[in-house]
Write an enzyme that holds these catalytic residues in place. Sequence first.
Site, short mmCIF file in Angstrom:
data_model
loop_
_atom_site.label_atom_id
_atom_site.label_comp_id
_atom_site.label_asym_id
_atom_site.label_seq_id
_atom_site.Cartn_x
_atom_site.Cartn_y
_atom_site.Cartn_z
N THR A 142 0.83 -1.22 0.00
CA THR A 142 0.00 0.00 0.00
C THR A 142 0.86 1.27 0.00
O THR A 142 0.34 2.36 -0.26
CB THR A 142 -0.88 0.04 1.26
OG1 THR A 142 0.00 0.15 2.40
CG2 THR A 142 -1.72 -1.21 1.40
N ASP A 171 18.76 0.62 3.07
CA ASP A 171 19.63 -0.47 2.60
C ASP A 171 21.03 0.04 2.27
O ASP A 171 22.03 -0.61 2.56
CB ASP A 171 19.02 -1.15 1.36
CG ASP A 171 17.86 -2.05 1.75
OD1 ASP A 171 17.75 -2.42 2.93
OD2 ASP A 171 17.06 -2.38 0.85
C1 PRP Z 1 12.18 5.07 3.53
C2 PRP Z 1 12.74 6.42 3.87
C3 PRP Z 1 11.54 7.16 4.41
C4 PRP Z 1 10.43 6.60 3.56
C5 PRP Z 1 10.04 7.63 2.54
O1 PRP Z 1 12.03 4.28 4.64
O2 PRP Z 1 13.81 6.37 4.79
O3 PRP Z 1 11.29 6.95 5.77
O4 PRP Z 1 10.93 5.43 2.92
O5 PRP Z 1 8.98 7.19 1.79
P1 PRP Z 1 7.54 7.87 1.82
O6 PRP Z 1 7.77 9.35 1.71
O7 PRP Z 1 6.86 7.29 0.63
O8 PRP Z 1 6.87 7.50 3.10
P2 PRP Z 1 11.50 2.77 4.56
O9 PRP Z 1 10.03 2.75 4.74
O10 PRP Z 1 12.06 2.11 3.34
O11 PRP Z 1 12.07 2.14 5.89
P3 PRP Z 1 13.59 1.87 6.33
O12 PRP Z 1 14.23 3.20 6.60
O13 PRP Z 1 13.44 1.08 7.57
O14 PRP Z 1 14.29 1.12 5.24
#
Ligand code: PRP
Length: 209
Positions: free
Chosen positions: A108, A203
Amino acid sequence: MGKVHVFDHPLIQHKLSYIRDVNTGTKEFRELVDEVGMLMAYEVSRDLELQDVTIDTPVTTMTAKRLSGKKVAVVPILRAGLGMTDSVLKLIPAARVGHIGLYRDPETLQPVEYFAKLPQDIEERDFIVVDPMLATGGSAIEAIHSLKKRGATKIRFMCLIAAPEGVKLLEEAHPDVDIYIAALDEKLNDHGYIVPGLGDAGDRLFGTK
Ligand code: PRP
Ligand code: URA
């Protein structure tokens, strides 16, 4: 209304070119994110309040300026926000650190909160929320919502790379929040990744995947 600040400083653009590069390894990526975070924190802290203090230089007594002691808190959005936390602490070492854990549901793309631990005296603090990526905007919007729900009133958001879609939604959701961006990119792809972007910030910072 909060302002959107996009940085055009050559040092930031130079370092970002290496951060984006797929051939940049984890160690260098982490160091560069920290360096850009520090350069940004310098500007993000521009309007922190000052107060007059009387000091003695070796020559005379003078009235100088020091930070007013208003309490600052930096809040990384886990995980990737951790990569920009020390950057702020190097410039504002007395700041407290709160953590908000969010992940994007891969189906989602909606943010799901799994952790929140914040400093006390929330109402009195200046918050700087950090996350390298502002993509759909969901994570930043939810993290800031989470802070406001607990009483935060003064919040800034700082990221490396943003998509126009995310900036628009964040501005609409939290018009009082100033947004600081090192580079405003072109768009999101069908998987919610920023194009051209830098890939998955978590990552690349932590060497997972
Ligand atoms: C990534 C990034 C942000 C988010 C941005 O985190 O660090 O927090 O995606 O995306 P959005 O603006 O669409 O919400 P992720 O959810 O991949 O988690 P992680 O940092 O644990 O890898
Ligand atoms: N999160 C990331 O880490 N990268 C993107 O491009 C979008 C969201």
